[in-house]
Structures are given as C-alpha cells and as structure tokens.
Scaffold this motif. Structure first.
Motif, PDB file in Angstrom:
ATOM      1  N   ILE A 406       1.056  -1.183   0.068  1.00  0.00           N
ATOM      2  CA  ILE A 406       0.126  -0.065   0.015  1.00  0.00           C
ATOM      3  C   ILE A 406       0.686   1.195  -0.139  1.00  0.00           C
ATOM      4  N   GLY A 407       1.064   2.003  -1.106  1.00  0.00           N
ATOM      5  CA  GLY A 407       1.817   3.221  -1.063  1.00  0.00           C
ATOM      6  C   GLY A 407       2.212   3.370  -2.528  1.00  0.00           C
ATOM      7  N   GLU A 408       2.764   4.861  -2.772  1.00  0.00           N
ATOM      8  CA  GLU A 408       3.147   5.129  -4.131  1.00  0.00           C
ATOM      9  C   GLU A 408       4.814   5.125  -4.208  1.00  0.00           C
ATOM     10  N   GLY A 409       5.138   4.595  -5.241  1.00  0.00           N
ATOM     11  CA  GLY A 409       6.651   4.447  -5.617  1.00  0.00           C
ATOM     12  C   GLY A 409       7.099   3.188  -5.017  1.00  0.00           C
ATOM     13  N   ALA A 410       8.120   2.602  -5.654  1.00  0.00           N
ATOM     14  CA  ALA A 410       8.850   1.170  -5.063  1.00  0.00           C
ATOM     15  C   ALA A 410       9.099   1.529  -3.809  1.00  0.00           C
ATOM     16  N   ALA A 411       8.960   0.335  -2.846  1.00  0.00           N
ATOM     17  CA  ALA A 411       9.316   0.691  -1.494  1.00  0.00           C
ATOM     18  C   ALA A 411      10.632  -0.134  -1.121  1.00  0.00           C
ATOM     19  N   ALA A 412      11.618   0.574  -0.108  1.00  0.00           N
ATOM     20  CA  ALA A 412      12.857   0.089   0.264  1.00  0.00           C
ATOM     21  C   ALA A 412      12.897   0.244   1.588  1.00  0.00           C
ATOM     22  N   PHE A 413      13.501  -0.682   2.467  1.00  0.00           N
ATOM     23  CA  PHE A 413      13.619  -0.474   3.847  1.00  0.00           C
ATOM     24  C   PHE A 413      14.856  -0.468   4.206  1.00  0.00           C
ATOM     25  N   VAL A 414      15.077   0.628   5.141  1.00  0.00           N
ATOM     26  CA  VAL A 414      16.391   0.881   5.665  1.00  0.00           C
ATOM     27  C   VAL A 414      16.801   0.656   7.184  1.00  0.00           C
ATOM     28  N   ASP A 415      17.668  -0.006   7.468  1.00  0.00           N
ATOM     29  CA  ASP A 415      17.770  -0.155   8.936  1.00  0.00           C
ATOM     30  C   ASP A 415      18.870   1.009   9.221  1.00  0.00           C
ATOM     31  N   ALA A 416      18.114   1.920   9.981  1.00  0.00           N
ATOM     32  CA  ALA A 416      18.706   3.272  10.324  1.00  0.00           C
ATOM     33  C   ALA A 416      18.601   3.604  11.657  1.00  0.00           C
ATOM     34  N   GLN A 417      19.303   2.852  12.429  1.00  0.00           N
ATOM     35  CA  GLN A 417      18.906   3.298  13.943  1.00  0.00           C
ATOM     36  C   GLN A 417      19.821   4.427  14.447  1.00  0.00           C
ATOM     37  N   GLU A 418      20.735   4.654  13.770  1.00  0.00           N
ATOM     38  CA  GLU A 418      21.681   5.916  14.184  1.00  0.00           C
ATOM     39  C   GLU A 418      21.646   6.805  12.665  1.00  0.00           C
ATOM     40  N   ALA A 419      20.638   6.838  11.925  1.00  0.00           N
ATOM     41  CA  ALA A 419      20.697   7.486  10.597  1.00  0.00           C
ATOM     42  C   ALA A 419      21.094   8.891  10.800  1.00  0.00           C
ATOM     43  N   THR A 420      20.424   9.646  11.703  1.00  0.00           N
ATOM     44  CA  THR A 420      20.735  11.056  11.910  1.00  0.00           C
ATOM     45  C   THR A 420      22.107  11.400  12.278  1.00  0.00           C
TER      46      THR A 420
END
Length: 462
Positions: A406-420
């Motif tokens: 459910i969503g627009e555009g291809a979905a990709a998932f990122v493991d980003a615990q300390e992304a900031t």
C-alpha cells in the motif's frame, strides 16, 4: 589510516555520536546517552550547557572506542540537532537561558494570534508551523522579557554546539533556518521583519550557509576535552530528520523518506518550490544544497501506543506476534485517521479481537501514508520515484508487507538506527572532501510479495 569523520546528533530523547570511515562504508564506533531535559515553570526545556556536556562526553566515548589511530585520523566534525530549538545568545555569545523544546507547545498560542500579521509583514513560501522558532520567540518576549532583551543573536542548537567547539563563525544552515518561520527557502534569505511582529526586533539573525560547510576548526580547549589535536574542521550539519533522510539515500528529486516513530515524518525531495502551490505546506531547503523538501507527518506511532494499551496489549511486543494470522483487510474492519489526529473504525463486529483491530490500524496508517504521499507529490508537481522507509516498525515483516503493498513508488527499507548521526558524518565528509559517501544499505520487500497476495491488497485498498 585514511581520515575518519564524526557525526553528533542531539536528538529529543538521545544524543548519539558516530565515527565513520572516509569512504562511508564502515562505522568504526558509536555511542549514545539520554539527552538531558529540564523543566522551567512547567515548560519542557533543554539546557545548552547540559546538552554540550553530554554531547562532548558521547563523542569522546565513540572516539575512545574506535582507538587511537582512528582518533588521530579525525578529519571533520558535524552536528545535527532537533529543528526548531533556537539558542538565544548575549553579546559575549553566551546562552541567555534554557531553550523550550520543540514539543513544549509554547508557540501555539502566538502562532494563532500572529499568523496573519507575520504573513503581511514578512511573507515566506509555505506555511509557518506552530512549532517554528518564530512563535517561540514571541513566547520568549512575553514571558522571559529580561532574557529576551539581553539576547543579541540566535542560532539553532546544533550550530551553537558546533560554535562552542572552537574558533569560527556563528551561522545557521539552510535546513535549520527553514524551520524558523523567518526564512524564505526559494531565495535562501531571511525575513527579519518577522522579528518586529513577535517583539524581538533587536535580534540579529546569523549568517546563512548550506549544510556541509566548513565554518571553523576545533579549538585548543575543546580538543583537550575530546582527547584530540586542535585544528579539526568543524562542518555545519542540518535538521535531524533531513540528515537521517540523507543517510538513508534520499538525495534526488522524487525521493520520499518516511521515518516511522511516534510521529511518522514524510519528507519528499524536490528541485523547485512553487510559492502558489505550496502555500499551505511545510517546505524548506534540504541538506543537499540546491534541493528542497516538502514535509508532513502522521501520528501513527502515537496511535499505535494508545490502541495497544486500550486493547490490553504490550506495545513493546513484536508486531508480528500481536497480529498473528490476521488476513489482509482485517475481516472488513476499516480505519480512518482524521486531520485532527483521531482514529475511527467502522465495520467492527461484536466478536472482534485485538489482533483484528490492530491490523486495521496498521492498514489505516498505510492508506493514510499513501494519501499523504499523493498530496505531497501533487503539491510538489513531482512523482515519487522511491519510498525509503526507516524506523523501528520496519523491523517487522508484517509492517513491511503492508507498507510495500500500500503506497506510491517502489518501497525499500533501511536499517537506520543511528541514521541522523550518520547523516551528520556524511555532511562532514562532503564538507571536507567534496564527496558524499554512499547511503545506507537498503532492502526491498522481503520475501517478494506473491501476485495473489498483492491482488488481495489491491482489492481491499485499491
């Protein structure tokens, strides 16, 4: 050893530090600590000095973990921080008082009262959110007049922390300036007339620079605190959500970053802003200079916490265990999230169980996210090329399936615990070397959603 780069993130609840190899492929060390928060007359505040102490200690621990060779090779430091918290400074560059947190709500009253006058005297592209700095300045002028009158300038929390580390300019980067309500993103210029409207006309606004700009170097005293040699370049970071988006790979027009937490932030990157089309939207400069963003949020995490407790479930339990074998479509139960952040459910049978209602909530937030994405896309005049989803819920296969379908555009998932913090380190690399490291690894929907399963979603949700 090649150069290393330090990213520091002053977040709402935690302060993090990440030490990154120059090619961006290896995180050499991380450290974290709770961000200190206080109370001043019933207002949640951050103390700049307490923030600095924790940030320096966290960075020092990350550097110690990495070892002497990596520490000696440090080539740059950048800081990211929460967006709307401005530090007011006196003539000696000292903070005049503690900083109301972005969630304190102190600016909501002034926002309602002064919106029309601000638009008349200091118009900016996009709307001014009630949490923007300009409204907090009005609160400061009214309730802390002695401090307000002492202040001569201001900057964001991260830029102040950076300036406290050594000789260099006091600045504000474009992404943080975009959250003040005093900055016009298309022209990248201040609208200082707004200061008169909120009673802070004597304040001088800092020099504006793009994120990833070298603005000074580590001084002798600060270097001793870190256990480093002085002279390390100090580089501007940016707003924390936007640094997270950068690390996740949102770097080109049409990239959508969704950070799922208590508030589910949606950030669409674009290359132009139409003042007419974006008048009612949160817009600003992205941390990659030359690009802009449109920003909006859903209360998905807050609703999840509320409803799991109402249903007698443990909100900390794995989502997949809570959902069990509930089918697509939640047995006909449908949810809707209103503009005032309320969830309504329809089609609830008398024998509905918690798992059914919880899945209905998950599907409702996915539909709301899709509609919000479509709104951002129409407003920007920019199709969504890819959706990058990060946050704790992305650890759940069920959540990934729902959002992938459910969503627009291809979905990709990122493991980003300390992304900031990692995004800040990326900006440090770019500021010193001119090259932006590769983004975090991403994974597409796993396992691949069978066509029959995808058709179930299409029948249920379009």
């Amino acid at each position: 050893m090649s150069a290393t780069f330090l990213g520091i993130d002053v977040g709402t609840t935690r302060t993090k530090a990440v030490l990154l190899a120059s090619d961006g492929s290896v995180v050499l060390a991380t450290a974290a600590a709770p961000t200190p928060q206080g109370d001043s007359g019933g207002v949640a505040v951050h103390s700049p000095r307490a923030i600095r102490e924790v940030a320096v200690d966290t960075a020092r621990r990350a550097l110690a973990e990495a070892g002497s060779e990596a520490r000696a090779a440090l080539g740059g430091i950048a800081v990211t921080s929460v967006g709307e918290e401005a530090v007011l400074l006196d003539a000696a560059s000292r903070p005049v008082g503690d900083v109301p947190t972005w969630f304190s709500g102190v600016g909501h009253g002034p926002a309602r009262e002064l919106a029309a006058e601000l638009d008349r005297h200091a118009p900016v592209t996009g709307l001014r959110h009630p949490e923007y700095t300009v409204h907090t300045l009005a609160w400061w002028a009214r309730t802390r007049p002695a401090q307000a009158q002492t202040a001569v300038t201001m900057t964001d929390l991260g830029s102040w922390l950076l300036s406290s580390l050594g000789p260099g300019d006091l600045v504000m980067d474009h992404s943080h300036a975009s959250r003040t309500g005093l900055f016009d993103a298309p022209t990248r210029s201040w609208r200082p007339e707004g200061l008169n409207v909120v009673g802070m006309g004597g304040l001088t606004l800092p020099r504006l620079v793009p994120s990833g700009t070298v603005v000074g170097e580590l001084g002798t005293e600060a270097a001793a605190e870190f256990g480093l040699a002085p002279g390390v370049p100090l580089v501007t970071g940016g707003h924390d959500h936007f640094c997270g988006a950068l690390a996740a790979g949102a770097r080109s027009p049409g990239d959508l970053f969704i950070s799922a937490g208590t508030s589910e932030a949606h950030l669409l990157v674009t290359d132009s802003l139409d003042p007419g089309a974006t008048a009612d939207s949160e817009v600003g400069c992205f941390v990659t200079d030359g690009l802009y963003y449109l920003h909006a949020a859903l209360p998905s995490g807050a609703l999840y916490l509320t409803w799991t407790r109402l249903l007698g479930l443990d909100p900390a339990a794995p989502l997949d265990a809570l959902l069990g074998e509930e089918p697509v479509g939640s047995r006909g139960v449908r949810g809707h999230i209103s503009a005032d952040r309320r969830l309504s459910l329809t089609g609830v049978p008398v024998d509905a169980d918690p798992a059914t209602l919880l899945r209905a909530l998950m599907e409702a937030t996915a539909v709301s996210s899709r509609e919000l994405t479509r709104h951002l896309s129409r407003t920007a005049g920019r199709a969504v090329v890819q959706r990058l989803l990060a946050g704790r819920p992305a650890q759940s296969p069920a959540w990934r399936e729902i959002r992938g379908a459910i969503g627009e555009g291809a979905a990709a998932f990122v493991d980003a615990q300390e992304a900031t913090a990692l995004g800040a380190a990326h900006l440090a690399v770019r500021g010193v070397t001119g090259t932006l490291p590769a983004p975090l690894p991403r994974r597409h929907l796993d396992p691949d959603l069978p066509p029959a399963r995808r058709q179930e979603y299409a029948r249920a949700f379009g």
